[in-house]
Scaffold this active site. Structure first.
Site, PDB file in Angstrom:
ATOM      1  N   ARG A  61       0.833  -1.267   0.397  1.00  0.00           N
ATOM      2  CA  ARG A  61       0.076   0.136  -0.147  1.00  0.00           C
ATOM      3  C   ARG A  61       0.971   1.139   0.263  1.00  0.00           C
ATOM      4  O   ARG A  61       0.194   2.755  -0.914  1.00  0.00           O
ATOM      5  CB  ARG A  61      -1.150   0.280   1.062  1.00  0.00           C
ATOM      6  CG  ARG A  61      -2.291   1.103   0.970  1.00  0.00           C
ATOM      7  CD  ARG A  61      -3.017   1.166   2.720  1.00  0.00           C
ATOM      8  NE  ARG A  61      -1.928   1.473   4.025  1.00  0.00           N
ATOM      9  CZ  ARG A  61      -1.769   0.205   4.796  1.00  0.00           C
ATOM     10  NH1 ARG A  61      -3.123  -0.582   4.658  1.00  0.00           N
ATOM     11  NH2 ARG A  61      -1.698   0.799   5.888  1.00  0.00           N
ATOM     12  N   TYR A 114     -15.782  21.086  -9.690  1.00  0.00           N
ATOM     13  CA  TYR A 114     -15.387  20.316  -9.382  1.00  0.00           C
ATOM     14  C   TYR A 114     -17.137  20.130  -8.814  1.00  0.00           C
ATOM     15  O   TYR A 114     -16.865  19.741  -7.660  1.00  0.00           O
ATOM     16  CB  TYR A 114     -14.776  19.715  -9.745  1.00  0.00           C
ATOM     17  CG  TYR A 114     -15.114  17.646 -10.161  1.00  0.00           C
ATOM     18  CD1 TYR A 114     -15.204  18.110 -11.388  1.00  0.00           C
ATOM     19  CD2 TYR A 114     -15.079  16.551  -8.804  1.00  0.00           C
ATOM     20  CE1 TYR A 114     -15.730  16.697 -11.718  1.00  0.00           C
ATOM     21  CE2 TYR A 114     -15.493  15.491  -9.260  1.00  0.00           C
ATOM     22  CZ  TYR A 114     -15.186  15.340 -10.821  1.00  0.00           C
ATOM     23  OH  TYR A 114     -15.733  14.101 -11.155  1.00  0.00           O
ATOM     24  N   ASP A 186      -7.183  22.617  -8.002  1.00  0.00           N
ATOM     25  CA  ASP A 186      -7.331  21.367  -8.762  1.00  0.00           C
ATOM     26  C   ASP A 186      -6.928  21.865 -10.006  1.00  0.00           C
ATOM     27  O   ASP A 186      -7.027  23.083 -10.592  1.00  0.00           O
ATOM     28  CB  ASP A 186      -9.241  21.143  -8.853  1.00  0.00           C
ATOM     29  CG  ASP A 186      -9.411  20.133  -9.514  1.00  0.00           C
ATOM     30  OD1 ASP A 186      -8.383  19.700 -10.537  1.00  0.00           O
ATOM     31  OD2 ASP A 186     -10.371  19.232  -9.183  1.00  0.00           O
ATOM     32  N   LYS A 211      -7.788  11.756 -16.368  1.00  0.00           N
ATOM     33  CA  LYS A 211      -8.157  12.805 -18.099  1.00  0.00           C
ATOM     34  C   LYS A 211      -7.174  12.542 -18.282  1.00  0.00           C
ATOM     35  O   LYS A 211      -7.035  11.845 -19.246  1.00  0.00           O
ATOM     36  CB  LYS A 211      -8.750  14.099 -17.660  1.00  0.00           C
ATOM     37  CG  LYS A 211     -10.137  14.507 -16.216  1.00  0.00           C
ATOM     38  CD  LYS A 211     -11.479  13.462 -16.704  1.00  0.00           C
ATOM     39  CE  LYS A 211     -12.524  13.483 -15.293  1.00  0.00           C
ATOM     40  NZ  LYS A 211     -12.430  15.097 -14.432  1.00  0.00           N
TER      41      LYS A 211
HETATM   42  C1  LIG Z   1     -12.730  14.267 -13.117  1.00  0.00           C
HETATM   43  C2  LIG Z   1     -12.529  15.212 -12.500  1.00  0.00           C
HETATM   44  C3  LIG Z   1     -12.387  15.196 -11.209  1.00  0.00           C
HETATM   45  C4  LIG Z   1     -12.535  13.473 -10.332  1.00  0.00           C
HETATM   46  O1  LIG Z   1     -11.848  13.225 -11.452  1.00  0.00           O
HETATM   47  P1  LIG Z   1     -12.264  11.031 -11.318  1.00  0.00           P
HETATM   48  O2  LIG Z   1     -11.012  10.751 -11.368  1.00  0.00           O
HETATM   49  O3  LIG Z   1     -13.181  11.216 -12.139  1.00  0.00           O
HETATM   50  O4  LIG Z   1     -12.658  11.075  -9.854  1.00  0.00           O
HETATM   51  C5  LIG Z   1     -11.639  16.048  -9.840  1.00  0.00           C
HETATM   52  N1  LIG Z   1     -11.763  18.059 -10.758  1.00  0.00           N
HETATM   53  C6  LIG Z   1     -11.867  17.962 -11.588  1.00  0.00           C
HETATM   54  C7  LIG Z   1     -11.310  19.169 -12.636  1.00  0.00           C
HETATM   55  C8  LIG Z   1     -12.555  16.724 -13.010  1.00  0.00           C
HETATM   56  O5  LIG Z   1     -12.193  17.298 -14.078  1.00  0.00           O
END
Ligand SMILES: *Cc1c(COP(=O)(O)O)cnc(C)c1O
Length: 394
Positions: A61, A114, A186, A211
């Site tokens: 982990r 988000y 973010d 993403k």
């Molecule tokens: C998609 C996204 C997330 C979350 O990511 P996941 O891997 O789908 O949980 C967080 N912040 C932003 C800006 C996003 O576009």
């Protein structure tokens, strides 16, 4: 090989960094990629080693050579001190907040954050005694007006999810640090290639690696990179919460990272071409894309970012649901789906009026968020043009 085999020569350009960071081929018998290490148990050769716990790997982990390769690459790309990997981008947000916030604290989130992060804040964090309030993402240094004696952290996201408001991260960070408040950014839209929030003053940079870093819509992963001040809080949260990514997913993110620079260049170019084409259509009211000179956030984008990805919004003029369905349902190349950043084009309609609280969303018509993929841009434009023809006929 004369290039240092973990890529940390210093002074390389970003395109070189994504290719070489986090790789040590001669630790892997010369094979170019760090393989998938699957593992829970790590053996200690002697009782002395077991007590000392100083060997590089101690428990599945905690780290494997695969996870450490990605952590190292992302830490260096973001200009940070340490990276914690999580099983999704949302888990990166929750882990990062829990690393700093405790019962009795107040936290601030931009109104364009988000949306699932709002659910985390309004339900679970609230239950844990952490209060969240939302601010206008355009606030800049005036964020200080929202500080309370118990404010622990500010979350920023630039550009904002769905509506693409830019944020003045340096101004917010300066105000926050004057009060010993943490700043968490973010950075999913820009990736560490096109924006470095730590250099802009944030303490923590969060990536939904799901993403663009994974980049092929085939894995979920999150990453949290901290500066020197934040790193030990993040490591403690990782240890305490037991967060860790899957081995296969980590490998897919490393593989995606190697082509991130070329993919983003194409997403950027095609995204701008489609955005400009849409801006000239009579059905479109406006485009929300900070790399367009007409966008209200353009100056901040130009100052703080070195590029744009392929995600933006087109706000339409008022139209019927039937006409909108005629447009969307017949598209050949734009799939309807939420998780963007893969190689393919996507579109989703959205309506922020139901959950924004600090700002008021102005239509006038439906909003469509586009992800422009790696297809030939003329095919994408033909597809959209045919969609507008169907809309007119509906
Ligand atoms: C998609 C996204 C997330 C979350 O990511 P996941 O891997 O789908 O949980 C967080 N912040 C932003 C800006 C996003 O576009």
């Amino acid at each position: 090989m004369t290039i240092k085999d973990d890529g940390h020569g210093g002074g390389e350009r970003p395109e070189t960094e994504v290719v070489h960071f986090g790789r040590k081929p001669f630790d892997q018998h010369g094979f170019v990629n760090t393989p998938v290490y699957r593992g829970s148990t790590v053996l200690y050769p002697t009782l002395e080693a077991l007590h000392a716990r100083t060997q590089p790997y101690t428990y599945g982990r905690r780290a494997t050579p695969t996870t450490r390769a990605l952590e190292d690459a992302l830490t260096h790309l973001a200009g940070g001190t340490a990276t914690v990997l999580t099983s999704s981008g949302l888990a990166a947000i929750s882990t990062a907040i829990l690393a700093f916030a405790q019962s009795g604290d107040h936290i601030l989130m931009g109104d364009s954050i988000y949306q699932p992060a709002r659910v985390l804040a309004d339900k679970m964090l609230k239950r844990l005694g952490i209060e969240t309030s939302y601010y206008d993402p355009g606030i800049g240094g005036d964020i200080a007006k929202h500080f309370r004696p118990n404010t622990r952290l500010v979350m920023v996201e630039a550009p904002g999810s769905q509506t693409f408001e830019m944020q003045d991260i340096p101004a917010i960070a300066a105000a926050a640090h004057a009060r010993d408040i943490w700043v968490l950014a973010d950075n999913t839209w820009a990736t560490p290639l096109y924006c470095k929030p730590l250099a802009l003053g944030a303490d923590v940079s969060i990536e939904a690696a799901t993403k663009y870093i994974v980049g092929h819509a085939d894995a979920m992963l999150g990453a949290i990179t901290g500066n020197a001040r934040a790193a030990k809080f993040l490591d403690n949260a990782k240890e305490t919460l037991g967060t860790c990514p899957g081995s296969e997913e980590t490998y897919l993110a490393l593989r995606g990272l190697r082509t991130l620079a070329v993919r983003l260049e194409r997403h950027q170019r095609s995204g701008l071409a489609v955005a400009e084409w849409l801006a000239a259509r009579p059905e479109v009211d406006r485009i929300l894309h900070p790399a367009l000179a007409s966008d209200p956030g353009h100056a901040l984008w130009k100052r703080d970012f070195s590029g744009a990805s392929g995600l933006f919004t087109a706000v339409l003029k008022p139209t019927s649901e039937k006409a909108l369905a005629a447009f969307l349902d017949g598209l050949k190349f734009f799939g309807m789906g939420y998780s963007w950043g893969g190689y393919e084009s996507l579109v989703v309609p959205f309506d922020p009026t139901s959950y924004r609280t600090a700002t008021r969303w102005q239509g006038p018509g439906p909003a469509l968020r586009f992800h422009v993929g790696l297809e030939a841009v003329d095919d994408l434009i033909d597809d959209l043009a045919a969609g507008f023809d169907r809309m007119k006929g509906a």
